[in-house]
Design a protein around this motif. Structure first.
Motif, short mmCIF file in Angstrom:
data_model
loop_
_atom_site.label_atom_id
_atom_site.label_comp_id
_atom_site.label_asym_id
_atom_site.label_seq_id
_atom_site.Cartn_x
_atom_site.Cartn_y
_atom_site.Cartn_z
N ASP A 110 0.96 -0.99 -0.06
CA ASP A 110 -0.17 0.15 0.01
C ASP A 110 1.06 1.23 -0.05
N MET A 111 1.14 1.66 -1.34
CA MET A 111 2.12 2.93 -1.43
C MET A 111 1.51 4.15 -0.91
N GLY A 112 -0.03 4.27 -1.11
CA GLY A 112 -0.75 5.64 -0.98
C GLY A 112 -0.62 5.68 0.56
N THR A 113 -0.82 4.95 1.49
CA THR A 113 -0.78 5.13 2.81
C THR A 113 0.62 5.50 3.29
N ALA A 114 1.58 4.85 2.68
CA ALA A 114 3.12 5.12 2.87
C ALA A 114 3.28 6.52 2.60
N ILE A 115 2.66 7.22 1.45
CA ILE A 115 3.07 8.48 1.37
C ILE A 115 2.42 9.40 2.30
N ILE A 116 1.18 9.11 2.68
CA ILE A 116 0.58 9.86 3.89
C ILE A 116 1.53 10.02 5.09
N LEU A 117 1.96 8.76 5.36
CA LEU A 117 2.71 8.87 6.55
C LEU A 117 3.91 9.39 6.47
N THR A 118 4.80 9.39 5.21
CA THR A 118 5.84 10.31 4.95
C THR A 118 5.59 11.75 5.17
N ALA A 119 4.48 12.05 4.69
CA ALA A 119 3.96 13.51 4.91
C ALA A 119 3.69 13.89 6.24
N ILE A 120 3.25 12.95 7.02
CA ILE A 120 3.18 13.36 8.63
C ILE A 120 4.75 13.51 9.15
N LEU A 121 5.47 12.33 8.77
CA LEU A 121 6.70 12.60 9.47
C LEU A 121 7.54 14.02 8.88
N PHE A 122 7.19 14.43 7.64
CA PHE A 122 7.90 15.66 7.37
C PHE A 122 7.25 16.82 8.03
N GLY A 123 6.00 16.78 8.44
CA GLY A 123 5.13 17.91 8.92
C GLY A 123 5.69 17.95 10.30
N LEU A 124 6.05 16.83 11.10
CA LEU A 124 6.41 16.92 12.28
C LEU A 124 7.91 17.46 12.57
N LEU A 125 8.58 16.93 11.47
CA LEU A 125 10.19 17.83 11.40
C LEU A 125 10.04 19.15 11.11
N TRP A 126 9.17 19.63 10.19
CA TRP A 126 9.10 20.87 9.81
C TRP A 126 8.66 21.71 10.97
N LEU A 127 7.76 21.21 11.67
CA LEU A 127 7.20 22.14 12.97
C LEU A 127 8.23 21.88 14.14
N ALA A 128 9.27 20.94 14.07
CA ALA A 128 10.06 21.01 15.24
C ALA A 128 11.30 21.86 14.83
N GLY A 129 11.44 22.64 13.71
CA GLY A 129 12.34 23.35 13.22
C GLY A 129 13.74 22.62 12.86
N ALA A 130 13.44 21.66 12.00
CA ALA A 130 14.62 20.99 11.43
C ALA A 130 15.30 21.85 10.44
N PRO A 131 16.53 21.69 10.38
CA PRO A 131 17.08 22.56 9.59
C PRO A 131 17.03 21.97 8.24
N THR A 132 17.55 22.88 7.09
CA THR A 132 17.07 22.72 5.81
C THR A 132 18.03 21.38 5.35
N ARG A 133 19.31 21.31 5.62
CA ARG A 133 20.06 20.28 5.27
C ARG A 133 19.67 18.71 5.71
N LEU A 134 19.17 18.78 6.89
CA LEU A 134 18.50 17.65 7.72
C LEU A 134 17.22 17.37 6.87
N PHE A 135 16.31 18.45 6.82
CA PHE A 135 15.28 18.08 6.03
C PHE A 135 15.47 17.49 4.45
N VAL A 136 16.31 18.18 3.78
CA VAL A 136 16.55 17.90 2.34
C VAL A 136 17.00 16.31 2.35
N GLY A 137 18.07 15.99 3.49
CA GLY A 137 18.68 14.46 3.57
C GLY A 137 17.58 13.53 3.93
#
Length: 496
Positions: A207-234
């Motif tokens: 189920d790749m569709g649900t995996a994409i949603i879970l990845t979006a949640i992970l990126f959202g949490l990292l962005w709210l936590a203030g992850a630096p750009t290089r970490l985010f890009v990595g």
């Protein structure tokens, strides 16, 4: 001055300032400006987010029930089932979800944080149980289901979304309280490994569709936590590389990407007929229940492609209404996350908003032919109890957080009925003065309630200002029916 007639006093006439209204006149205001000011004041009220979440979530769910009933009748009849079969199951799930929503809305924040680890453990256990032969079920090529007996099934990956939001928010909030988020190791560990574990369990079922949603949640949490750009890009690069490998190794996924913007119905049947349904709706649609594409032409009309049936039956007006409701829900979630001082509330509200909006964008983008078909339902709208229950619990989370927004709790307290308190206040005043409390209905036509002959009337009369004021001090007992006007006068305009 030449050309001007002198006044009677011999002085020059007074020149009126340009643009100043005439004496005694009322300055005119632009109606559009007035409407804009009123809208801005209403938008800035403390309860705006609360009502947007409650009203938007409820309207999406109710409209979804109507469209599930309309879009699923043909599918049910083709399966030799009653026409309302899918609607009754969705209605039962919505009733259970309403109980979960109310429970989540009434829970304190500390209880939400306490539930994070049990929900995560339960989600991991169920997602691992899916891969056990004889327990897990395969639906449309994806083995992500567990049968509960009869026609009831559960998709544990939907619970995994809620688990990642709650557990990730609690984890990041605790690290922020200990000032550990300045180190990239604490930013990633153990959030990213646990998220990748959930993604691996989901991708084992395909189920790749649900995996994409879970990845979006992970990126959202990292962005709210203030992850630096290089970490985010990595992290984004690693996720994109894994996704590219999974797409290249699956002909089915490659075919879905090839159908983006395609008009070849022989190769992209579902995508093209979804566009046909939207195109034939016009401005106001063909009418509720009058869809043609749902009669066997459009696969998954009541689940993944219910937005296409909505466009055909309700037209552009119906689809724009759905988009506006999701936009209002997203704005309210961002507002709650931005105004709170509690780190957990900020991360949890941001995670839920990212989850719902990302899933809605992926589903609607696939129906419009702008994104590949990912096989994810439209939140709160499509058929499916496994997706509806965790989403309604997440809406309850947002409602609970909106109630704690600055000024919202005080505004809600002002709206509580005060009849019992007014009556109690009148009884107290009566006991203090040694007399029976005077009711507003006992007023005499010529004066105040219960006034004796000879008492002063009109604006000069002095009213009691306390619960213990009585006749002995020359003041009248407080009348409970005047408290409503006093409360309205003392209430701030932004909290009405």
């Amino acid at each position: 001055m030449p050309g001007s007639s002198p006044s009677r006093t011999g002085r020059p006439p007074v020149q009126r300032a340009a643009g100043r209204p005439a004496p005694g006149g009322v300055p005119r205001q632009n109606p559009a400006r007035q409407l804009l000011d009123r809208a801005r004041k209403a938008w800035d009220r403390p309860l705006t987010a609360y009502y947007l979440i409650l009203g938007g979530g409820s309207l999406i769910t109710v409209l979804g029930l109507v469209m599930v009933y309309s879009a699923s009748q043909v599918t049910a009849l083709q399966m030799a089932l009653p026409g309302s079969y899918f609607f009754r199951k969705q209605l039962l799930a919505a009733a259970i979800g309403a109980v979960l929503l109310l429970a989540a809305a009434r829970m304190p924040v500390r209880l939400h944080r306490a539930l994070a680890y049990p929900i995560l453990a339960g989600a991991v256990f169920l997602m691992a149980l899916v891969q056990v032969p004889g327990i897990g079920m395969s639906v449309n090529g994806n083995q992500n289901w567990i049968s509960l007996g009869g026609s009831f099934q559960i998709q544990p990956s939907e619970i995994g979304k809620l688990a990642l939001v709650l557990w990730g928010a609690d984890l990041i909030a605790r690290k922020q309280e200990r000032r550990l988020l300045t180190q990239w190791k604490h930013m990633l560990v153990p959030l990213v490994p646990v998220a990748f574990m959930l993604l691996g369990l989901i991708m084992l079922g395909g189920d790749m569709g649900t995996a994409i949603i879970l990845t979006a949640i992970l990126f959202g949490l990292l962005w709210l936590a203030g992850a630096p750009t290089r970490l985010f890009v990595g992290v984004l690069s690693v996720a994109a590389l894994i996704g590219l490998i999974l797409i290249k190794t699956s002909p089915n996924r490659l075919g879905r990407f090839a159908c983006v913007g395609s008009s070849d119905a022989s190769k992209c049947w579902q995508a093209v007929h979804g566009i046909y349904a939207l195109a034939s709706g016009g401005l106001f649609g063909s009418g509720l229940g009058a869809s043609v594409e749902k009669w066997g032409q459009l696969p998954e009309a009541h689940t993944d492609f219910i937005f296409a049936v909505t466009g055909e039956e309700l037209g552009l007006a119906g689809t724009l209404s759905v988009l506006a409701l999701f936009a209002a829900l997203g704005y309210a979630g961002i507002r709650v996350a931005g105004r709170t001082e509690d780190p957990f509330v900020r991360y949890a509200a941001g995670g839920v908003t990212t989850w719902i909006i990302a899933q809605a964008v992926i589903n609607i983008g696939a129906v419009l032919g702008l994104l590949p078909i990912a096989g994810v339902p439209l939140p709160l709208f499509s058929y499916g109890g496994s997706a509806l229950l965790p989403t309604m619990f997440a809406i309850g989370l947002l409602i609970a957080f909106a109630r704690d927004e600055p000024g919202a709790r005080a505004a809600l307290a002002m709206r509580q009925p005060r009849f019992g308190r007014k009556r109690a206040g009148g009884s107290t005043a009566g006991r203090a003065s040694g007399r029976k409390p005077v009711r507003g209905a006992d007023r005499k036509p010529g004066g105040g309630a219960g006034r004796e002959p000879g008492a002063r009337s009109g604006r000069g009369s002095v009213r009691g200002s306390g619960a213990g004021s009585g006749r002995g001090s020359g003041q009248e007992p407080r009348r409970w029916n005047t408290m409503r006007r006093r409360a309205s006068a003392a209430r701030p305009s932004g909290e009405r």
